[in-house]
Design an enzyme around this catalytic site. Structure first.
Site, PDB file in Angstrom:
ATOM      1  CG  HIS A 279      33.799  25.573  17.458  1.00  0.00           C
ATOM      2  ND1 HIS A 279      35.081  25.182  17.791  1.00  0.00           N
ATOM      3  CD2 HIS A 279      33.761  26.921  17.651  1.00  0.00           C
ATOM      4  CE1 HIS A 279      35.771  26.233  18.175  1.00  0.00           C
ATOM      5  NE2 HIS A 279      35.000  27.306  18.097  1.00  0.00           N
TER       6      HIS A 279
ATOM      7  CD  GLU B 229      29.950  32.034  12.644  1.00  0.00           C
ATOM      8  OE1 GLU B 229      29.496  33.164  12.864  1.00  0.00           O
ATOM      9  OE2 GLU B 229      30.184  31.199  13.537  1.00  0.00           O
ATOM     10  CG  ASP B 230      35.008  31.389  10.886  1.00  0.00           C
ATOM     11  OD1 ASP B 230      34.026  32.146  10.800  1.00  0.00           O
ATOM     12  OD2 ASP B 230      35.655  31.242  11.930  1.00  0.00           O
TER      13      ASP B 230
ATOM     14  CG  ASP C 253      32.675  32.524  53.021  1.00  0.00           C
ATOM     15  OD1 ASP C 253      32.749  33.761  52.962  1.00  0.00           O
ATOM     16  OD2 ASP C 253      31.697  31.876  52.637  1.00  0.00           O
TER      17      ASP C 253
ATOM     18  CG  HIS D  25      39.256  29.433  19.033  1.00  0.00           C
ATOM     19  ND1 HIS D  25      38.964  29.688  20.354  1.00  0.00           N
ATOM     20  CD2 HIS D  25      38.052  29.261  18.400  1.00  0.00           C
ATOM     21  CE1 HIS D  25      37.645  29.684  20.513  1.00  0.00           C
ATOM     22  NE2 HIS D  25      37.076  29.424  19.349  1.00  0.00           N
TER      23      HIS D  25
ATOM     24  CG  ASP E 209      33.427  29.150  20.818  1.00  0.00           C
ATOM     25  OD1 ASP E 209      34.568  29.422  20.419  1.00  0.00           O
ATOM     26  OD2 ASP E 209      32.407  29.755  20.439  1.00  0.00           O
TER      27      ASP E 209
END
Length: 761
Positions: free
Chosen positions: A96, A100-101, A284, A72, A163
């Site tokens: 990123h 948090e993890d 269109d 990821h 993300d």
């Protein structure tokens, strides 16, 4: 900074070619010396180290799909690199999720990768914690923080969009409930954000992926519609494209590229829904794109396209002369192609195409190409006009529900472009009127607006403006906003400024209301002296007001709460006055007595075992008087009835007590234990003076519902051209609960006055 990376390439995930090359170029030789790096050595090394750092931290973690978690961050970084993000952005793409993890802190990120990367990682981490489907107040606050983060560094949002895009690509591995929740949030928040930032390639994919999970049956039908006769459609597109290429080259117009494609599924579906048409009625569905060299060649190519194929009237749009707010530029026209089928033709330069695909990121990815001599120069301020406007009016908008409605409207709405008499272009939301235009020019122009001319002709102020209109505002020195304007203005800025004017016009009433509130809270003794004291001025400044009078005005219409003002006064008194001795004889009058009272915590109550809510009449028949509806926490008094109804409980100061002889009055009080533990509710009646508009009662009732306040009675009185009165019967627990409810209602921008009344007739 001496950065090194591991010579071993991971084997449990697929690496993009650029990352593999970057890692190999930084392998250490057998002597432990880092090999010579290619150009921009330090930037590449930062990216490689960020990958290795994330890889080691996420090792062993798996996604819902079962693949290694590191896949990821790799995909997010890859998307950011394709956008042309700098090394800090790409590093943040890898990192990123680590705060948090994993156990890594922001301080460790900064120590390893610098302050720039830390700021981006922290920003994305905070955004990940926002819940856009929670209660209204929290949701509004999350929006405010998100826009503030965008204003400080737009790269944070771009990393978050990358993300979200990869998460949407792998959404099928989650359960149906989570898929729908994430898809809805993406459709309502992140796809419009990508559009506003001009990142077309993100916007279209986010919309189509959300569409797939929100409307699976409609998505499947759109796939079938588009796939039907695909070969025939592609053949027609190729034929039109080739004809145009030959015509352009014959006219010595540089052709960078001629391509054709079907429109995105959600775009077609939305057009069908909005226009109430079937698939075969949409003009269109397919488009041919021409990339030429200069602005001049764009218009020459348009003439050639119209000469080669018959144009459909009313289907031409010039986004070069009038770019979209996200800086999108192109010429759009619809022509009758081969076999009589309509085809959209888009004409733009290569630079315009880069902006259309990459939006705000275009100057990162293509900064080396420079700006053509004919290109329109766009400053950073131009790029973020819409964001700056959001930040300006959100400061003053107190009602969370209205803030959310305006945010979503601002993200979704397409703009119309009108002109001042001097030829300046003013973008406004679709449906905007001359009043919206006036307030966009200046607040005072709006406040004194008396009429408008559009294209030289007088029009009513509620006339919607169209693209290309030239608008002239007529003002009067004594003019002022009308309440009727709120029924037709569409921009948040205009609506907010009209309400501000009305609140300022009620300033004296707001100040008087605030004085009453404070006097009831603090007592009359020394009250006037306190408001003129240095602690009061200090408290006003602590609440971000310049004067005590400004503070009172803010308290009167709910910008600040009574508890906050009293606490600030208490803090100011404590800071400026030495401890007061227990000799109260010399403090019987003036400010000192009041200040002493403010600093005390009040007498401690002894536990009482009585189950009666009212003390002093235990075992006697009694009832709460309907004339004043006293609440727990308010001073009360009992009145012995002459009939069989027993004792009636009134608020002290109730007008009906004036004619009651003293021998019928009984001292009573609320039982503090019963008050604290009981969830019983008591009726109270209030009158709300509001700006009259459609839906105002619904908004107030919705607000009360969010506060879990039961409304047992409602009555509305309207007066032509004036404010409206709404009388409500509420069920509250006690006086503190009522004050809390009042403070929340006063924050609503339509509310001008709020007071307690006797029973509704």
């Amino acid at each position: 900074m001496n950065l090194t990376v591991s010579p071993t390439l991971p084997t449990d995930c697929q690496l993009p070619r650029w990352l593999e090359t970057c890692l190999l170029s930084h392998q250490e030789d057998s002597d432990g010396h880092t090999a010579e790096c290619p150009e921009e050595k330090s930037n590449n090394l930062l990216v490689c180290k960020a990958f290795q750092f994330a890889y080691s931290l996420h090792k062993g973690q798996r996604r819902a799909s079962g693949e290694p978690y590191i896949c990821h961050p790799i995909e997010v970084a890859n998307l950011l690199r394709d956008l042309g993000g700098d090394s800090a952005m790409i590093a943040a793409g890898f990192l990123h999720d680590v705060v948090e993890d994993t156990d890594i802190t922001s301080e460790e990120i900064e120590a390893q990768f610098g302050q720039d990367v830390r700021r981006l990682v922290e920003g994305v981490t905070k955004l990940s914690k926002f819940n856009f489907e929670s209660k209204t107040e929290r949701q509004a606050e999350n929006f405010r923080r998100m826009f503030l983060a965008m204003a400080q560094d737009v790269r944070v949002i771009v990393v978050k969009l990358a993300d979200r895009l990869h998460n949407m690509r792998t959404l099928e591995h989650l359960n149906d409930q989570k898929r729908r929740r994430i898809a809805l949030e993406t459709m309502e928040i992140f796809a419009p954000l990508a559009n506003r930032l001009g990142i077309g390639r993100f916007k279209w994919e986010l919309e189509d992926l959300s569409f797939k999970y929100l409307e699976p049956e409609a998505y499947r039908k759109m796939q079938e519609y588009v796939s039907e006769k695909r070969a025939d459609r592609e053949a027609r597109l190729r034929q039109v494209a080739e004809t145009l290429r030959q015509r352009l080259e014959s006219a010595d117009i540089t052709v960078g590229d001629v391509s054709s494609r079907p429109k995105h599924l959600y775009s077609i579906y939305r057009k069908m829904e909005m226009q109430k048409k079937d698939f075969h009625e949409i003009y269109d569905i397919a488009a041919v794109r021409l990339i030429v060299g200069t602005h001049e060649e764009c218009y020459r190519a348009l003439a050639i396209a119209h000469d080669a194929f018959r144009p459909i009237p009313g289907r031409f749009k010039d986004y070069i002369g009038l770019p979209k707010p996200n800086r999108y530029q192109s010429l759009h026209t619809v022509v009758i192609g081969t076999k009589g089928k309509p085809i959209e033709v888009q004409i733009r330069t290569l630079e315009m195409h880069h902006v259309a695909e990459y939006g705000i990121a275009a100057h990162w990815k293509y900064k080396e190409t420079g700006t053509s001599s004919n290109a329109r120069v766009t400053t950073d301020d131009d790029k973020f006009t819409w964001l700056r406007q959001l930040l300006e009016w959100q400061k003053d908008l107190k009602d969370a529900q209205e803030f959310l409605e305006n945010v979503k409207g601002n993200l979704f709405d397409e703009d119309v472009y009108v002109f001042t008499p001097d030829g300046d272009v003013i973008p406004l939301a679709r449906g905007a009127t001359s009043v919206d235009f006036a307030y966009r020019i200046h607040t005072e122009v709006g406040n004194h607006c008396a009429g408008a001319k559009v294209n030289g002709r007088l029009v009513t102020l509620d006339t919607p403006l169209q693209n290309g209109d030239i608008v002239e505002i007529l003002t009067q020195k004594n003019g002022h906003p009308s309440l009727d304007w709120l029924n037709f203005v569409v921009t948040a800025g205009a609506r907010n400024r009209i309400r501000q004017w009305y609140k300022r016009s009620h300033r004296d009433e707001n100040i008087a209301r605030a004085r009453d509130m404070l006097e009831k809270e603090l007592g009359k003794n020394g009250f006037e002296a306190l408001l003129k004291s240095a602690p009061a001025q200090a408290a006003a400044e602590r609440c971000n007001y310049q004067s005590v009078e400004d503070l009172l005005a803010g308290l009167g219409y709910g910008e600040v709460t009574l508890n906050l003002v009293v606490n600030r006064l208490r803090e100011a008194v404590k800071a400026q006055q030495p401890p007061i001795a227990t000799d109260h004889s010399k403090a019987a009058h003036g400010t000192e007595s009041l200040l002493t009272g403010m600093l005390t915590t009040g007498p401690k109550l002894k536990p009482i075992s009585s189950a009666s809510p009212i003390l002093g009449i235990e075992g006697l028949l009694h009832h709460v008087a309907g004339c004043c509806n006293p609440l727990p926490g308010e001073p009360i008094i009992g009145v012995v009835g002459l009939g069989s109804r027993g004792i009636s409980i009134h608020r002290q100061g109730c007008p009906n007590l004036e004619e009651i002889p003293g021998d019928r009055l009984i001292p009573v009080s609320w039982n503090p234990l019963e008050q604290n533990g009981n969830r019983q509710t008591y009726p109270v009646h209030v009158r709300i003076e509001v700006i009259d508009r459609v839906g105002v009662l619904k908004d107030i009732l919705s607000h009360l519902s969010d506060l879990q306040i039961n409304v047992h009675k409602a009555q509305v009185k309207t007066f032509p051209g004036q404010t409206a009165e709404i009388d409500l019967g509420l069920d509250v627990r006690d006086h503190a609960h009522l004050e809390q409810t009042f403070n929340q209602i006063r924050k609503m921008t339509d509310v001008l006055k709020l007071r307690r009344i006797s029973e509704i007739e």
